[in-house]
Design a protein around this motif. Structure first.
Motif, PDB file in Angstrom:
ATOM      1  N   UNK A 191      -7.143  -5.891   5.537  1.00 21.06           N
ATOM      2  CA  UNK A 191      -7.077  -7.310   5.185  1.00 21.06           C
ATOM      3  C   UNK A 191      -7.374  -7.472   3.691  1.00 21.06           C
ATOM      4  N   UNK A 192      -6.641  -8.329   2.977  1.00 24.55           N
ATOM      5  CA  UNK A 192      -6.816  -8.421   1.515  1.00 24.55           C
ATOM      6  C   UNK A 192      -8.198  -8.867   1.071  1.00 24.55           C
ATOM      7  N   UNK A 193      -8.917  -9.620   1.895  1.00 19.85           N
ATOM      8  CA  UNK A 193     -10.272 -10.062   1.533  1.00 19.85           C
ATOM      9  C   UNK A 193     -11.324  -9.201   2.227  1.00 19.85           C
ATOM     10  N   UNK A 205     -17.390  -7.381  -2.542  1.00 22.59           N
ATOM     11  CA  UNK A 205     -17.353  -8.543  -1.644  1.00 22.59           C
ATOM     12  C   UNK A 205     -18.236  -8.268  -0.434  1.00 22.59           C
ATOM     13  N   UNK A 206     -18.920  -9.296   0.035  1.00 29.79           N
ATOM     14  CA  UNK A 206     -19.652  -9.215   1.292  1.00 29.79           C
ATOM     15  C   UNK A 206     -19.263 -10.417   2.139  1.00 29.79           C
ATOM     16  N   UNK A 207     -18.962 -10.177   3.397  1.00 22.22           N
ATOM     17  CA  UNK A 207     -18.525 -11.243   4.292  1.00 22.22           C
ATOM     18  C   UNK A 207     -19.699 -11.843   5.056  1.00 22.22           C
ATOM     19  N   UNK A 208     -19.558 -13.129   5.366  1.00 22.24           N
ATOM     20  CA  UNK A 208     -20.515 -13.840   6.229  1.00 22.24           C
ATOM     21  C   UNK A 208     -19.719 -14.501   7.350  1.00 22.24           C
ATOM     22  N   UNK A 209     -20.322 -14.630   8.515  1.00 15.00           N
ATOM     23  CA  UNK A 209     -19.594 -15.239   9.635  1.00 15.00           C
ATOM     24  C   UNK A 209     -20.435 -16.252  10.410  1.00 15.00           C
ATOM     25  N   UNK A 210     -19.707 -17.161  11.039  1.00 14.88           N
ATOM     26  CA  UNK A 210     -20.221 -17.905  12.182  1.00 14.88           C
ATOM     27  C   UNK A 210     -19.975 -16.995  13.377  1.00 14.88           C
ATOM     28  N   UNK A 211     -21.031 -16.588  14.045  1.00 19.01           N
ATOM     29  CA  UNK A 211     -20.945 -15.572  15.095  1.00 19.01           C
ATOM     30  C   UNK A 211     -21.113 -16.253  16.451  1.00 19.01           C
ATOM     31  N   UNK A 212     -20.050 -16.258  17.229  1.00 18.81           N
ATOM     32  CA  UNK A 212     -20.011 -17.009  18.477  1.00 18.81           C
ATOM     33  C   UNK A 212     -20.163 -16.068  19.660  1.00 18.81           C
ATOM     34  N   UNK A 254     -12.932 -15.833  -1.597  1.00 19.48           N
ATOM     35  CA  UNK A 254     -11.925 -14.945  -1.024  1.00 19.48           C
ATOM     36  C   UNK A 254     -10.591 -14.938  -1.726  1.00 19.48           C
ATOM     37  N   UNK A 255     -10.480 -15.551  -2.896  1.00 22.11           N
ATOM     38  CA  UNK A 255      -9.210 -15.537  -3.615  1.00 22.11           C
ATOM     39  C   UNK A 255      -9.080 -14.240  -4.416  1.00 22.11           C
ATOM     40  N   UNK A 256      -7.854 -13.796  -4.610  1.00 15.90           N
ATOM     41  CA  UNK A 256      -7.630 -12.593  -5.403  1.00 15.90           C
ATOM     42  C   UNK A 256      -7.968 -12.862  -6.865  1.00 15.90           C
ATOM     43  N   UNK A 257      -8.594 -11.876  -7.518  1.00 15.83           N
ATOM     44  CA  UNK A 257      -9.101 -12.080  -8.876  1.00 15.83           C
ATOM     45  C   UNK A 257      -8.671 -10.946  -9.787  1.00 15.83           C
ATOM     46  N   UNK A 258      -8.554 -11.287 -11.065  1.00 15.24           N
ATOM     47  CA  UNK A 258      -8.222 -10.292 -12.069  1.00 15.24           C
ATOM     48  C   UNK A 258      -9.480  -9.517 -12.451  1.00 15.24           C
ATOM     49  N   UNK A 259      -9.453  -8.178 -12.423  1.00 16.79           N
ATOM     50  CA  UNK A 259     -10.657  -7.388 -12.737  1.00 16.79           C
ATOM     51  C   UNK A 259     -11.165  -7.580 -14.166  1.00 16.79           C
ATOM     52  N   UNK A 260     -10.283  -7.962 -15.089  1.00 16.24           N
ATOM     53  CA  UNK A 260     -10.739  -8.207 -16.465  1.00 16.24           C
ATOM     54  C   UNK A 260     -11.559  -9.484 -16.539  1.00 16.24           C
ATOM     55  N   UNK A 261     -11.101 -10.524 -15.834  1.00 17.54           N
ATOM     56  CA  UNK A 261     -11.794 -11.805 -15.870  1.00 17.54           C
ATOM     57  C   UNK A 261     -12.986 -11.847 -14.916  1.00 17.54           C
ATOM     58  N   UNK A 262     -12.921 -11.053 -13.852  1.00 22.27           N
ATOM     59  CA  UNK A 262     -13.990 -11.044 -12.846  1.00 22.27           C
ATOM     60  C   UNK A 262     -14.379  -9.589 -12.550  1.00 22.27           C
ATOM     61  N   UNK A 263     -15.092  -8.939 -13.464  1.00 23.28           N
ATOM     62  CA  UNK A 263     -15.372  -7.509 -13.304  1.00 23.28           C
ATOM     63  C   UNK A 263     -16.261  -7.163 -12.120  1.00 23.28           C
TER      64      UNK A 263
END
Length: 476
Positions: free
Chosen positions: A32-34, A250-257, A235-244
Motif C-alpha cells: 500500500x502506498x501509505x 511513517x507510523x499508522x494509527x487506527x480505530x480498532x474495532x 498520508x499524502x505522497x511527499x517529495x524527499x527534498x521538501x520533506x526529508x
C-alpha cells in the motif's frame, strides 16, 4: 526462531488482516502506498538486530538463545538503561519518529508479568502461566506487537456502564466454556496495521458494575471480527527534498474495532477481576512513559542541532539572543535526558522486575510535553519565515528558475542555496508540516496528557516528609 529478518517480518504481514484506508479495504499492507511506508519504517527494529553496529545493544544472549532486547525482562536499573538506549537508537534511525513495533508491545508484556504475579498471589496462578507462555511465544518468534488501551469513551464524564450504549468501552458480551466474546472499540492504536499481535488492556480502574469491562487479552491481528480503520493523517505522497523525514518515515494509527471477537482462554489475562484493572492500566503506563521519554530524546537532539546549524547558515550564531535560545534548547534536552537516566538508575524492584522511578518518569514526560511547543517556536524563530515560503524542489532543477534560486538563497559560512534549503526543509518538515503538527499533538497527548502526568507526579511525591521538615523549622 529467536530473531527474524526484515523480510521475514514483512512476509508475516500478508495474512488477510482486515484493514481499511479511506473507506477501502487494504488487501496487502506491504504494498500500500501509505501503509507500506510504515512497514518499511518498522523494519528498522529488525534491521538493527542484524547490524553489527547495533547488535550488541539490540540482541540479548541468554543461555545459548538470542532474542531482541525489547523482550528482555528488566531485573536491574542497568537493564532499563540499555532498553532506553535501544529505544533512542532506533528512533534516531527513524529520523526522530519512534519505530514502536516492539517497544510498546513489550511495555505491555512487562506490565502483564507484574499483574500475573499479583494475580497468582491472590489465588489465581493460571493467569501468570498464560502470561508467561504468551511472552515466550512472542519473544521466541520475534513478533511485532501493538497495544490497544484507550477506549473511545463516548461521554467522558460517565463510566463504562453509564454510556448511551455499552460499546464505547471494550467489554465481554458472552462467556463461553473455552473463552469469551468481546465487543467495542479502542482508539489511537499505534502500528496496528503492520503488526502481528495486539494486546488489549483496560484504560482505567473499574467499579463493581464495570466487571464486564475489566478484560485484558491478546489476539493475532488477523483474527476474525477484528477491524482496523487507519487514520489518513500525513498520508499524502511527499517529495524527499521538501520533506526529508516524513517522505521516508511513517507510523499508522487506527480505530480498532472488536466486532464480536472470540478470545480463547489461553489469550485472556484478566477477566472480571475489577480490583486489578487499575493496577494493570497504571503499570503499563509506568513502563510506557519511560519508553516515551526515551524516544523523545532524538527529537530534542534534532531541535538543538537544527537550531545551531540554521543559526550558522543564517550568519547569526554570535548574536546574544541566538546564544540564549540555543542554551535554552540545550538545557531542555539535557534536563529530559538526565531525568530519564536517573529514573532507570533509581528504579524499584517489584515482584522481581525493575520498574522505572515513577516520579522521575512523569516529571520527565511533563517537562518534555510542557516545553515542546516553546522549543519549536525558538527553532522556527532562528530559521525565519522562509520555512513556509521557500521555492519548491522542482525550482532547483528547472532551467527557468534554478539560477535565480542559487543566486538569491545562499546563506553564510559556506551554505550555498541548496544546502541552506535542505536544512530549512528539514526544520520545516519537523516543525511546520503535517508531520510537525503530528509531533506537537503527540507531545501533548501521547502516553497521557498533562493532567495525567501531573496527577501521577503528585501521587508519588513525598509531601508529608517535606511538610514535616517545614513544621519542624517553624517550631510546630
Amino acid at each position: 526462531m529467536g530473531l527474524r529478518t526484515a523480510e521475514q517480518y514483512k512476509e508475516s504481514l500478508q495474512d488477510g488482516r482486515t484493514v481499511y484506508f479511506r473507506g477501502e479495504r487494504v488487501h496487502d499492507v506491504t504494498t500500500h502506498p501509505v501503509i507500506g511506508l510504515a512497514v518499511e519504517h518498522a523494519c528498522i527494529d529488525y534491521r538493527m538486530a542484524d547490524d553489527p553496529h547495533y547488535r550488541g545493544l539490540a540482541v540479548v544472549k541468554d543461555r545459548g538463545d538470542e532474542y531482541s532486547r525489547y523482550f528482555h525482562l528488566p531485573r536491574t536499573g542497568d537493564d532499563l538503561r540499555k532498553r532506553s538506549e535501544l529505544i533512542a537508537a532506533s528512533t534516531r534511525e527513524g529520523a526522530t519518529l519512534v519505530v514502536l513495533i516492539k517497544e510498546i508491545g513489550t511495555d505491555a508484556l512487562l506490565a502483564l508479568h507484574i499483574l500475573g504475579e499479583r494475580l497468582a498471589a491472590s489465588g489465581k496462578p493460571e493467569y501468570r502461566e498464560r502470561i508467561q507462555r504468551y511472552y515466550r511465544y512472542c519473544r521466541d518468534n520475534d513478533l511485532a506487537i501493538a497495544v490497544a488501551q484507550t477506549d473511545v469513551k463516548g461521554d467522558r464524564s460517565l463510566g463504562p456502564t453509564a454510556q448511551a450504549h455499552p460499546d464505547y468501552y471494550v467489554h465481554v458480551v458472552d462467556q463461553r466454556p473455552d473463552g469469551v466474546i468481546v465487543r467495542g472499540a479502542k482508539i489511537h492504536t499505534s502500528v496496528s496495521t503492520n503488526t502481528n499481535e495486539v494486546i488489549v488492556l483496560p484504560t482505567r480502574a473499574m467499579r463493581t458494575e464495570d466487571k464486564a469491562y475489566a478484560i485484558a487479552f491478546a489476539l493475532p491481528i488477523n483474527t476474525q471480527g477484528l477491524k482496523l480503520i487507519a487514520s489518513p493523517h500525513g498520508g499524502t505522497q511527499k517529495d524527499p527534498f521538501e520533506h526529508p523525514i516524513s517522505a521516508r518515515h511513517k507510523m499508522m494509527e487506527t480505530l480498532t474495532v472488536f466486532d464480536d471477537v472470540f478470545v480463547p482462554d489461553d489469550r485472556i489475562f484478566l477477566n472480571g477481576e475489577i480490583e486489578f484493572a487499575g493496577l494493570l492500566a497504571l503499570t503499563f503506563v509506568r513502563y510506557h512513559r519511560f519508553t516515551a521519554v526515551s524516544y523523545k530524546l532524538p527529537l530534542l537532539e534534532l531541535l538543538v542541532g537544527a537550531g545551531a546549524a540554521i543559526a550558522e547558515a543564517n550568519g547569526i550564531a554570535r548574536a546574544g539572543h541566538v546564544r540564549d535560545k540555543l542554551t535554552q534548547l540545550a538545557a531542555y534536552h539535557t534536563m529530559v535526558r538526565g531525568l530519564i537516566e536517573h529514573a532507570a538508575a533509581t528504579c524499584t524492584i517489584e515482584d522481581g522486575f525493575a520498574v522505572p522511578n515513577t516520579l522521575l518518569t512523569n516529571v520527565a514526560k511533563y517537562h518534555f510535553a510542557h516545553n515542546y511547543h516553546e522549543a519549536v517556536q525558538m527553532v522556527q524563530d532562528l530559521a525565519g519565515g522562509i520555512l513556509v515560503t521557500a521555492p519548491a524542489a522542482e525550482d532547483l532543477t528547472s532551467e527557468l528558475t534554478r539560477d535565480y534560486v542559487l543566486k538569491y538563497l545562499s546563506g553564510a559560512n559556506g551554505f550555498d542555496a541548496e544546502k541552506r534549503l535542505r536544512l530549512l526543509n528539514l526544520i520545516s518538515d519537523l516543525t511546520a508540516s503535517d508531520f510537525g503538527g503530528y509531533q506537537e499533538v503527540l507531545a501533548v497527548h501521547a502516553e497521557g496528557g498533562f493532567e495525567a502526568e501531573k496527577l501521577q507526579a503528585y501521587r508519588e511525591y513525598d509531601f508529608k516528609s517535606v511538610a514535616d521538615y517545614a513544621r519542624k523549622l517553624a517550631g510546630i
